[in-house]
Design a protein around this motif. Structure first.
Motif, short mmCIF file in Angstrom:
data_model
loop_
_atom_site.label_atom_id
_atom_site.label_comp_id
_atom_site.label_asym_id
_atom_site.label_seq_id
_atom_site.Cartn_x
_atom_site.Cartn_y
_atom_site.Cartn_z
N THR A 143 0.83 -1.21 0.00
CA THR A 143 0.00 0.00 0.00
C THR A 143 0.86 1.26 0.00
O THR A 143 0.44 2.28 -0.53
N THR A 196 1.69 2.91 -3.47
CA THR A 196 0.70 3.65 -4.25
C THR A 196 1.10 5.12 -4.43
O THR A 196 0.57 5.79 -5.31
N THR A 245 0.63 3.58 -8.47
CA THR A 245 0.30 2.21 -8.83
C THR A 245 -1.17 1.86 -8.63
O THR A 245 -1.63 0.86 -9.16
N GLU A 246 -1.89 2.68 -7.91
CA GLU A 246 -3.29 2.37 -7.62
C GLU A 246 -4.12 2.19 -8.90
O GLU A 246 -4.94 1.27 -9.00
N GLU A 247 -3.87 3.02 -9.89
CA GLU A 247 -4.62 2.94 -11.15
C GLU A 247 -4.34 1.62 -11.88
O GLU A 247 -5.25 1.00 -12.42
N ASP A 252 -6.04 -1.32 -10.17
CA ASP A 252 -7.45 -1.39 -10.55
C ASP A 252 -7.63 -2.08 -11.90
O ASP A 252 -8.55 -2.87 -12.07
N GLU A 290 -3.35 -6.88 -1.54
CA GLU A 290 -2.76 -5.65 -1.00
C GLU A 290 -2.21 -5.94 0.39
O GLU A 290 -2.88 -6.55 1.22
#
Length: 80
Positions: A9, A12, A16-18, A21, A33
């Protein structure tokens, strides 16, 4: 065999969050995660994840996504 992607986490912050997803949308990919993957040096420096236990990284989040997809394609080829 399903691809297992693990990410930290804290990573991010590299955007990297996109891509995570996008990976969650793949039917043959499981995404997990964690608060830490114990690879702090890599995680701090660049976008980073594990794919079936192997390190994947890139200079950008999109580069990481491309590296992950290469590893997923390799897994898919093994199945065929």
């Amino acid at each position: 065999m399903r691809a297992i992607v693990e990410y930290c986490t804290h990573n991010t912050a590299h955007g990297t969050e996109e891509i995570i997803d996008k990976l969650r949308q793949l039917p043959d990919c499981e995404v997990y995660e964690y608060g830490c993957l114990t690879s702090c040096g890599l995680c701090y420096l660049s976008p980073y994840a594990l794919v079936n236990g192997e390190s994947a990284w890139g200079e950008t989040a999109e580069a990481l996504y491309n590296q992950i997809m290469i590893k997923i394609q390799e897994i898919r080829l093994i199945e065929d």
